[in-house]
Design a protein around this motif. Sequence first.
Motif, mmCIF file in Angstrom:
data_model
loop_
_atom_site.group_PDB
_atom_site.id
_atom_site.type_symbol
_atom_site.label_atom_id
_atom_site.label_comp_id
_atom_site.label_asym_id
_atom_site.label_seq_id
_atom_site.Cartn_x
_atom_site.Cartn_y
_atom_site.Cartn_z
ATOM 1 N N TRP A 92 0.762 -1.297 -0.096
ATOM 2 C CA TRP A 92 -0.015 0.052 0.087
ATOM 3 C C TRP A 92 0.708 1.191 -0.161
ATOM 4 O O TRP A 92 0.589 2.203 -0.591
ATOM 5 C CB TRP A 92 -0.840 -0.030 1.343
ATOM 6 N N LYS A 147 -3.733 3.391 -5.083
ATOM 7 C CA LYS A 147 -4.370 2.160 -4.598
ATOM 8 C C LYS A 147 -4.825 2.353 -3.331
ATOM 9 O O LYS A 147 -6.091 1.891 -2.849
ATOM 10 C CB LYS A 147 -3.229 1.038 -4.638
ATOM 11 N N LYS A 148 -4.228 3.051 -2.360
ATOM 12 C CA LYS A 148 -4.552 3.594 -1.271
ATOM 13 C C LYS A 148 -6.054 4.300 -1.200
ATOM 14 O O LYS A 148 -6.797 4.129 -0.392
ATOM 15 C CB LYS A 148 -3.582 4.217 -0.269
ATOM 16 N N THR A 168 -1.641 -5.916 6.242
ATOM 17 C CA THR A 168 -2.461 -4.924 5.991
ATOM 18 C C THR A 168 -2.974 -4.282 7.284
ATOM 19 O O THR A 168 -3.817 -4.792 8.255
ATOM 20 C CB THR A 168 -3.385 -5.224 5.024
#
Length: 520
Positions: free
Chosen positions: A33, A39-40, A248
């Motif tokens: 990330w 993408k975040k 994550t």
Amino acid sequence: MAPAEPNALPFRPKGETPHFAEEKEGWKGYVEWEEFPEKKKQAQEVLKRYDFPEPPEFQLIPLPTTNPVLTGERWKQYHSALGLSHIFHHSWETVLQEKSPDMTHILQFPYNGEAPGDRLIKTELTNNKDHFVRNHGGIPDIDPAKWTLDIGGLVKNPKKLTLAQLQDEKTFPRQSNIVTLQCSGTRRIEQIHEYPGDGDELINAPWGEGAISTARWTGVSLKRVIKYCGGLVDDKGADNIEFYGADTYFKKGGVHNYVVSVPWRKVKAHEVLLAWDMNGEQLPKIHGFPVRVVVFGYIGARSVKWLYKIRAIHRPSMAPVQRKEYLYYTPQIGKQNATYSNGFSIQDMPVSSAIITPKNMDQIVHEGRVRLAGWAYSGGGHWPVRVEVSGDGGSIWYEVPTENMSTKYFYAWRTWWVDLPVDAEGWLEMCVRCWDNAMNTQPTFVRSAWNWDLHVTSSAHRVKIYSINKSRPNTAARLKQLEENNTPIVPITRPIQFDLETDEEYAKAMESRAWRDPLE
């Protein structure tokens, strides 16, 4: 928000479930990330669609008696919304494979668990299956042949190392140390019971005395790895070292990898290890395989698992775990006025201790002595020197004999036991405190240790026991009477089914007491 567990609604996808590809071959359960802001941002927009379950309430109402105690439905649904539900399924399978079957699962996902206390202190080094676990995300499954470590930032010669290179003793001599790791939430349940505080998005897990364990860790000193990279860029002020873990992590609607930092001075002292061996065995997946960080004497949150990147930086990391979590506030800071900047970052672990046996509310038959056993620890380069116990809540203290304490190590706990003289009967409050080599000791009461985030319960640990001293003639007689009637003395709450004395015994006793009423 939607209802909290245990009444959380089943997850229902809203719109198309996204697919976030795994970044590297052989790295299952890892999504990068930090390198991809877009993408975040995409993940954040997906999370906004959902009404996730509220964090569970377990401070103002009793804890569930289930095991797992809490299931982490909110965290599971975060993963499901991003198409990552396979991560929490794999994580739980790993728990069942690698941990003892009688672990107390404080939180199912991300996994938090502690072993039964009596087994925890049975040996100086904790069996790998019993070692406590405090994870912040799912457990990746990484092929060691595909694992690499990127070292960059303010180093002179950035490198990418394979596991084989890191384990080459010609380049990196091995280092092995006995080190205790402790979660800052150890004994949090005591603060919760008396003075509730922040529930936290991840859940400030209701830990007992078992969020601490000791192992021999083997690997290489991070200082040697930085030296291999040419050292730090001298004129850039590289005062901190940042670690990236492959799990994550979520915070305030955002998604991240697990990132924290420690000061360079800690690394210079050879007190930061890149470890791949735990108690002479390959590092278990649940503890960070193939390589993890072990920071001596610091809060366990800095010992990053599933390490994949190291950066030399100027200031402490701005990542949310470092900047927004593990903060220690004054007692007047709370929901009404807490900010990230008005609490200080927890690093060194203070002196602490715990009574593991007897347990709180135990009812004990004894002959004038009660055996207490537990652990004592001090971080930050200190070690336990003396342990003291009290049978009266902290007025009179007895020193634990040195021969009843385990080996003294620079970076580890000491287990201890003592046969405490106990004459009194009824409810008593036992407590323990530790002194370290710098003359630090523990606050007497939990109120003195309370802080909004419920970290670092460093006060003297207390357990209430019911004392039944059979060296006293009347107690010995009652115990014999109970045995003859096949009636156990415990639990004390169960009523006795026979008369406590005969009419003749009653009359004789009352005559000696001049009966109930005054003469005039």
